[in-house]
Write a protein that holds these residues in place. Sequence first.
Motif, PDB file in Angstrom:
ATOM      1  N   LEU A 264       0.806  -1.224   0.000  1.00 39.18           N
ATOM      2  CA  LEU A 264       0.000   0.000   0.000  1.00 39.18           C
ATOM      3  C   LEU A 264       0.836   1.269   0.000  1.00 39.18           C
ATOM      4  N   GLU A 265       2.088   1.173   0.370  1.00 39.66           N
ATOM      5  CA  GLU A 265       2.974   2.336   0.375  1.00 39.66           C
ATOM      6  C   GLU A 265       3.929   2.351  -0.822  1.00 39.66           C
ATOM      7  N   SER A 266       3.763   1.426  -1.750  1.00 39.69           N
ATOM      8  CA  SER A 266       4.694   1.332  -2.881  1.00 39.69           C
ATOM      9  C   SER A 266       4.440   2.436  -3.907  1.00 39.69           C
ATOM     10  N   ASP A 267       5.460   2.723  -4.691  1.00 35.69           N
ATOM     11  CA  ASP A 267       5.327   3.708  -5.769  1.00 35.69           C
ATOM     12  C   ASP A 267       4.408   3.215  -6.881  1.00 35.69           C
ATOM     13  N   PHE A 268       4.146   1.912  -6.920  1.00 45.02           N
ATOM     14  CA  PHE A 268       3.311   1.336  -7.976  1.00 45.02           C
ATOM     15  C   PHE A 268       1.829   1.622  -7.764  1.00 45.02           C
ATOM     16  N   ARG A 269       1.467   2.085  -6.598  1.00 47.04           N
ATOM     17  CA  ARG A 269       0.065   2.351  -6.295  1.00 47.04           C
ATOM     18  C   ARG A 269      -0.567   3.341  -7.274  1.00 47.04           C
ATOM     19  N   GLN A 270       0.240   4.224  -7.839  1.00 47.65           N
ATOM     20  CA  GLN A 270      -0.271   5.213  -8.793  1.00 47.65           C
ATOM     21  C   GLN A 270      -0.869   4.574 -10.048  1.00 47.65           C
ATOM     22  N   TYR A 271      -0.529   3.314 -10.307  1.00 48.47           N
ATOM     23  CA  TYR A 271      -1.006   2.624 -11.514  1.00 48.47           C
ATOM     24  C   TYR A 271      -2.259   1.776 -11.273  1.00 48.47           C
ATOM     25  N   TRP A 272      -2.785   1.780 -10.065  1.00 44.81           N
ATOM     26  CA  TRP A 272      -3.934   0.934  -9.748  1.00 44.81           C
ATOM     27  C   TRP A 272      -5.247   1.656  -9.990  1.00 44.81           C
ATOM     28  N   ASN A 273      -6.157   0.968 -10.628  1.00 45.57           N
ATOM     29  CA  ASN A 273      -7.552   1.402 -10.656  1.00 45.57           C
ATOM     30  C   ASN A 273      -8.305   0.746  -9.509  1.00 45.57           C
ATOM     31  N   LEU A 274      -7.880  -0.454  -9.151  1.00 41.62           N
ATOM     32  CA  LEU A 274      -8.534  -1.218  -8.089  1.00 41.62           C
ATOM     33  C   LEU A 274      -7.518  -2.181  -7.498  1.00 41.62           C
ATOM     34  N   TYR A 275      -7.532  -2.298  -6.180  1.00 42.99           N
ATOM     35  CA  TYR A 275      -6.725  -3.300  -5.474  1.00 42.99           C
ATOM     36  C   TYR A 275      -7.594  -3.871  -4.366  1.00 42.99           C
ATOM     37  N   VAL A 276      -7.820  -5.179  -4.390  1.00 39.27           N
ATOM     38  CA  VAL A 276      -8.555  -5.861  -3.324  1.00 39.27           C
ATOM     39  C   VAL A 276      -7.825  -7.149  -2.983  1.00 39.27           C
ATOM     40  N   ARG A 277      -7.955  -7.549  -1.726  1.00 39.41           N
ATOM     41  CA  ARG A 277      -7.333  -8.789  -1.276  1.00 39.41           C
ATOM     42  C   ARG A 277      -8.330  -9.551  -0.424  1.00 39.41           C
ATOM     43  N   PHE A 278      -8.421 -10.852  -0.649  1.00 42.54           N
ATOM     44  CA  PHE A 278      -9.158 -11.762   0.219  1.00 42.54           C
ATOM     45  C   PHE A 278      -8.176 -12.845   0.621  1.00 42.54           C
ATOM     46  N   LEU A 279      -7.810 -12.870   1.880  1.00 44.65           N
ATOM     47  CA  LEU A 279      -6.778 -13.773   2.395  1.00 44.65           C
ATOM     48  C   LEU A 279      -5.510 -13.594   1.569  1.00 44.65           C
ATOM     49  N   ASP A 280      -5.118 -14.604   0.796  1.00 41.03           N
ATOM     50  CA  ASP A 280      -3.888 -14.465   0.000  1.00 41.03           C
ATOM     51  C   ASP A 280      -4.164 -14.329  -1.496  1.00 41.03           C
ATOM     52  N   ASP A 281      -5.387 -13.984  -1.843  1.00 41.20           N
ATOM     53  CA  ASP A 281      -5.747 -13.747  -3.249  1.00 41.20           C
ATOM     54  C   ASP A 281      -5.906 -12.251  -3.479  1.00 41.20           C
ATOM     55  N   ILE A 282      -5.169 -11.732  -4.454  1.00 42.62           N
ATOM     56  CA  ILE A 282      -5.185 -10.301  -4.750  1.00 42.62           C
ATOM     57  C   ILE A 282      -5.749 -10.080  -6.154  1.00 42.62           C
ATOM     58  N   CYS A 283      -6.601  -9.081  -6.277  1.00 37.14           N
ATOM     59  CA  CYS A 283      -7.112  -8.656  -7.578  1.00 37.14           C
ATOM     60  C   CYS A 283      -6.648  -7.228  -7.792  1.00 37.14           C
ATOM     61  N   LEU A 284      -6.024  -6.984  -8.934  1.00 33.87           N
ATOM     62  CA  LEU A 284      -5.446  -5.674  -9.214  1.00 33.87           C
ATOM     63  C   LEU A 284      -5.836  -5.245 -10.623  1.00 33.87           C
ATOM     64  N   PHE A 285      -6.501  -4.100 -10.734  1.00 33.37           N
ATOM     65  CA  PHE A 285      -6.781  -3.504 -12.040  1.00 33.37           C
ATOM     66  C   PHE A 285      -5.684  -2.482 -12.276  1.00 33.37           C
ATOM     67  N   TRP A 286      -4.951  -2.629 -13.338  1.00 34.30           N
ATOM     68  CA  TRP A 286      -3.725  -1.890 -13.610  1.00 34.30           C
ATOM     69  C   TRP A 286      -3.926  -0.930 -14.762  1.00 34.30           C
ATOM     70  N   ASN A 287      -3.431   0.297 -14.629  1.00 30.49           N
ATOM     71  CA  ASN A 287      -3.525   1.241 -15.745  1.00 30.49           C
ATOM     72  C   ASN A 287      -2.157   1.754 -16.186  1.00 30.49           C
ATOM     73  N   GLY A 288      -1.083   1.111 -15.751  1.00 31.16           N
ATOM     74  CA  GLY A 288       0.261   1.470 -16.186  1.00 31.16           C
ATOM     75  C   GLY A 288       0.691   0.631 -17.382  1.00 31.16           C
ATOM     76  N   THR A 289       1.950   0.742 -17.739  1.00 33.57           N
ATOM     77  CA  THR A 289       2.485  -0.015 -18.867  1.00 33.57           C
ATOM     78  C   THR A 289       2.755  -1.460 -18.465  1.00 33.57           C
ATOM     79  N   ASP A 290       2.916  -2.318 -19.464  1.00 32.48           N
ATOM     80  CA  ASP A 290       3.261  -3.713 -19.203  1.00 32.48           C
ATOM     81  C   ASP A 290       4.612  -3.805 -18.494  1.00 32.48           C
ATOM     82  N   HIS A 291       5.542  -2.935 -18.881  1.00 29.35           N
ATOM     83  CA  HIS A 291       6.869  -2.933 -18.257  1.00 29.35           C
ATOM     84  C   HIS A 291       6.771  -2.572 -16.769  1.00 29.35           C
ATOM     85  N   GLU A 292       5.970  -1.561 -16.448  1.00 21.42           N
ATOM     86  CA  GLU A 292       5.784  -1.173 -15.047  1.00 21.42           C
ATOM     87  C   GLU A 292       5.099  -2.290 -14.262  1.00 21.42           C
ATOM     88  N   PHE A 293       4.161  -2.990 -14.893  1.00 25.51           N
ATOM     89  CA  PHE A 293       3.488  -4.115 -14.222  1.00 25.51           C
ATOM     90  C   PHE A 293       4.495  -5.207 -13.896  1.00 25.51           C
TER      91      PHE A 293
END
Length: 131
Positions: free
Chosen positions: A47-76
Amino acid sequence: MDLVLKNYFLFFQGEYYKQLKGVAMGAHCAPTYTNIILLDWENKYVLESDFRQYWNLYVRFLDDICLFWNGTDHEFSKCMDYISSTINFLRFTHQVNREELVYLDVNIQKTNHGYKSSIHRKQTFSSLYLH
């Protein structure tokens, strides 16, 4: 918690086995323990990473994470490398799809008007339940 984690036994084919590492799947304390450990990790590294700027959505359930990304493939790719480097007892896998994804048992599809969801059934789904 230490007492529970260090003294978990299971009975399999007439033999007792002691779990030596991690928390046993199915143990009553497993979801709570997982959330405590991953919430701490998530707050320190994710949650404190510089990559947070590229998220449209971040959710976690236990150890499963769903991330909607709006940055480049390289940044991902850099983000996944970073996340993987911050924890040594989990191995992260990921899938990239710009039209749909499966998270837990939900299929999420991109539409012209937003997103729609439906129930996802794995190929091994048998519709049989044990009580």
